[in-house]
Design a protein around this motif. Structure first.
Motif, short mmCIF file in Angstrom:
data_model
loop_
_atom_site.label_atom_id
_atom_site.label_comp_id
_atom_site.label_asym_id
_atom_site.label_seq_id
_atom_site.Cartn_x
_atom_site.Cartn_y
_atom_site.Cartn_z
N PHE A 52 0.83 -1.20 0.00
CA PHE A 52 0.00 0.00 0.00
C PHE A 52 0.87 1.26 0.00
N LEU A 53 1.92 1.26 0.86
CA LEU A 53 2.81 2.42 0.92
C LEU A 53 3.56 2.62 -0.39
N ALA A 54 3.98 1.52 -1.02
CA ALA A 54 4.69 1.63 -2.30
C ALA A 54 3.82 2.31 -3.34
N GLY A 55 2.51 2.04 -3.29
CA GLY A 55 1.59 2.68 -4.23
C GLY A 55 1.28 4.13 -3.89
N VAL A 56 1.27 4.45 -2.59
CA VAL A 56 0.88 5.80 -2.15
C VAL A 56 2.05 6.77 -2.16
N ILE A 57 3.20 6.36 -1.60
CA ILE A 57 4.33 7.29 -1.47
C ILE A 57 5.51 6.97 -2.39
N ALA A 64 8.75 4.26 -4.06
CA ALA A 64 9.97 3.62 -3.57
C ALA A 64 10.95 4.62 -2.96
N HIS A 65 11.03 5.82 -3.52
CA HIS A 65 11.97 6.82 -3.01
C HIS A 65 11.62 7.22 -1.58
N GLN A 66 10.33 7.46 -1.32
CA GLN A 66 9.91 7.85 0.03
C GLN A 66 10.02 6.67 1.01
N ILE A 67 9.84 5.45 0.52
CA ILE A 67 10.09 4.28 1.37
C ILE A 67 11.56 4.24 1.75
N GLY A 68 12.42 4.61 0.81
CA GLY A 68 13.85 4.69 1.11
C GLY A 68 14.15 5.72 2.19
N ILE A 69 13.47 6.88 2.13
CA ILE A 69 13.63 7.91 3.17
C ILE A 69 13.14 7.39 4.52
N GLY A 74 15.48 1.74 -1.16
CA GLY A 74 14.11 1.47 -0.72
C GLY A 74 13.60 0.14 -1.24
N ILE A 75 13.91 -0.17 -2.51
CA ILE A 75 13.47 -1.45 -3.09
C ILE A 75 14.14 -2.62 -2.37
N LEU A 76 15.43 -2.48 -2.12
CA LEU A 76 16.19 -3.57 -1.49
C LEU A 76 15.79 -3.78 -0.03
N SER A 77 15.79 -2.69 0.76
CA SER A 77 15.56 -2.83 2.21
C SER A 77 14.08 -2.77 2.58
N GLY A 78 13.27 -2.10 1.77
CA GLY A 78 11.87 -1.93 2.12
C GLY A 78 10.93 -2.88 1.42
N MET A 79 11.38 -3.56 0.36
CA MET A 79 10.52 -4.48 -0.39
C MET A 79 11.08 -5.90 -0.42
N ALA A 80 12.34 -6.06 -0.90
CA ALA A 80 12.90 -7.40 -1.07
C ALA A 80 13.25 -8.07 0.25
N LEU A 81 13.98 -7.37 1.12
CA LEU A 81 14.42 -7.99 2.38
C LEU A 81 13.26 -8.40 3.29
N PRO A 82 12.16 -7.60 3.40
CA PRO A 82 11.03 -8.07 4.22
C PRO A 82 10.45 -9.40 3.74
N PHE A 83 10.45 -9.65 2.43
CA PHE A 83 9.98 -10.94 1.93
C PHE A 83 10.95 -12.06 2.31
N ILE A 84 12.24 -11.80 2.17
CA ILE A 84 13.23 -12.81 2.55
C ILE A 84 13.12 -13.16 4.03
N MET A 85 12.79 -12.15 4.84
CA MET A 85 12.69 -12.36 6.29
C MET A 85 11.33 -12.93 6.71
N PHE A 86 10.42 -13.13 5.76
CA PHE A 86 9.09 -13.62 6.13
C PHE A 86 9.12 -14.97 6.85
N PRO A 87 9.88 -15.98 6.36
CA PRO A 87 9.95 -17.26 7.11
C PRO A 87 10.55 -17.10 8.50
N PRO A 140 10.26 -5.32 -11.53
CA PRO A 140 11.14 -6.46 -11.85
C PRO A 140 12.43 -6.47 -11.04
N LEU A 141 12.91 -5.26 -10.65
CA LEU A 141 14.16 -5.19 -9.89
C LEU A 141 14.01 -5.85 -8.52
N CYS A 142 12.83 -5.70 -7.90
CA CYS A 142 12.55 -6.35 -6.61
C CYS A 142 12.64 -7.87 -6.76
#
Length: 438
Positions: free
Chosen positions: A31-36, A38-43, A276-289, A353-355
């Protein structure tokens, strides 16, 4: 009919709550990725090096110590000593949180411009540190609850926190987003609301539990207050120094990554966006298990401490080996899942696709990442806090070296190589040390 083990029940409850909260958290990220964007997620992610430093300085080490001491006192039937340690820990935590929050709030502009290199982080950081005293007290009570094998309170508190966070973010995005100083402030507001709601729930439970326990037990403290306080400090200070050292290195790492990406890409906006893509999108999925491994770690620490107190080597070995075998299989399964489905996940959830590419690359970490966290918990339960400090510090230094020297030459791939090598090292040295003591 045989009653289920409190350890197993507690792990299941925490796993389910972590799973539920992670699912809500994923919705929140999408939801945040759509509203604010990737750049603001990085901030938003940039404030966490400072925010998590507050965790380490103010209460993280003492929370682990409290949980360990509570388990040991409960094993010897001296629960009143554990409750006294809880009160002391809360007072100490509250003082440290107020001092840290005041310092960061006052110097937020300097911190954001000099260290984070992002002045727009100032309002986000100021709001985030104001909630630290609430988080500190809540985590102390959670540590006590885990020590007495009551996992229900941390579990329900976590679920309530996530529900409150996502609900408030949704409402604020509808009615208040135009009034935000920066779009990333929306995410921090949601975090603040979630933590405060969770704090009040935990506090209400504690006073109800305390009243009930007082009516059932009239026993007195069987050890002197000075000796109990000394026990807390002797265990809590090394753990705090451990948490501080590791978190400081992690914070340095998080600050350096966007800076080194800027050297590679030559574009500040693009660098923060990729971060933001790496730490705010990809890593949370990796840490899901790790919802499972985190729950297992929280319940395992007091279990290892109690087993060591009872001086039962065979039981201690079972407590250490069985969770490790489980985490190994979990990591192998997660590796296969993320390697195959990573590109699809990135496209389906974030339309990026980068995520998906980063998810496939990060999948190789899973077996080592999950096992090393359990091994660190076992070492802490055995009282080997100096070893965990040394191992984690060396692992993070390896990552920082790759960030400094590999990212400017190879971009994100340089960071991923360092991350893999450091996880491999951490898993190996932790396993070797555990095998010497169980």
């Amino acid at each position: 009919m045989k009653k289920a083990s409190p350890f197993i029940c507690g792990t299941v409850i925490l796993t389910l709550s972590n799973f539920f909260s992670r699912l809500i958290g994923f919705y929140n990220r999408i939801f945040l990725a759509g509203v604010i964007g990737a750049h603001q997620i990085g901030i938003y992610q940039l404030i966490f090096p400072v925010y998590l430093l507050g965790f380490a300085v103010c209460f993280q080490g003492f929370q682990i110590a409290l949980s360990k001491i509570t388990a040991e006192k409960k094993a010897t039937g001296n629960i009143n000593a554990a409750r006294y340690v809880l009160r002391i820990t809360i007072i100490l935590t509250l003082c440290l949180c107020i001092i840290f929050s005041f310092f960061v709030f006052w110097y937020a502009e300097l911190i954001c411009s000099v260290f984070l290199h992002e002045p727009s982080c100032v309002p986000c950081l100021r709001l985030a540190v104001l909630v630290l005293p609430f988080v500190g007290i809540k985590n102390c009570i959670h540590g006590y609850c885990l020590g007495i094998e009551n996992s229900g309170v941390p579990a329900f508190s976590l679920c309530l926190e996530q529900i409150s966070r996502v609900s408030s973010i949704f409402l604020l995005s509808v009615f208040m987003i135009e009034k935000m100083p920066v779009p990333a402030f929306l995410a921090v507001c949601g975090m603040t609301v979630g933590e405060i709601v969770s704090f009040f729930f935990t506090l209400i439970f504690y006073f109800l539990h305390k009243k009930s326990a007082d009516s059932l037990s009239k026993s007195t403290l069987s050890a002197s207050k000075l000796s109990v306080f000394h026990e807390l400090l002797s265990l809590g200070i090394p753990l705090t120094l451990n948490s501080f050292s590791v978190t400081l290195l992690q914070s340095v790492q998080s600050i350096l990554i966007p800076m080194m990406l800027y050297r590679f890409y030559g574009n500040r906006y693009r660098s923060v966006e990729i971060y933001g893509i790496l730490s705010g999108m990809a890593l949370p999925f990796i840490m899901f298990p790790s919802t499972i491994t985190n729950a297992l770690s929280l319940m395992l620490l007091p279990k290892i401490s109690a087993a060591k107190t009872h001086n039962d080597p065979s039981y201690l070995r079972r407590c250490a080996i069985l969770p490790l075998i489980f985490c190994t299989f979990l990591g192998i399964g997660a590796f296969g899942g993320f390697f195959v489905l990573g590109p699809w996940i990135g496209n389906f959830f974030f339309h990026d696709p980068l995520c998906g590419k980063y998810l496939r690359s990060l999948s190789f970490l899973c077996p080592f990442l999950y096992c090393s966290s359990i091994l660190s918990t076992i070492l802490n339960g055995l009282g080997k806090t100096k070893d965990t400090l040394l191992h984690n510090s060396v692992s993070l230094v390896i990552q920082i070296c790759f960030i400094l020297f590999a990212i400017p030459l190879y971009g994100v791939n340089g960071y991923l190589w360092g991350l893999f090598l450091s996880c491999l090292f951490l898993c190996f040295v932790n396993y070797r040390k555990v095998m010497l003591h169980v």
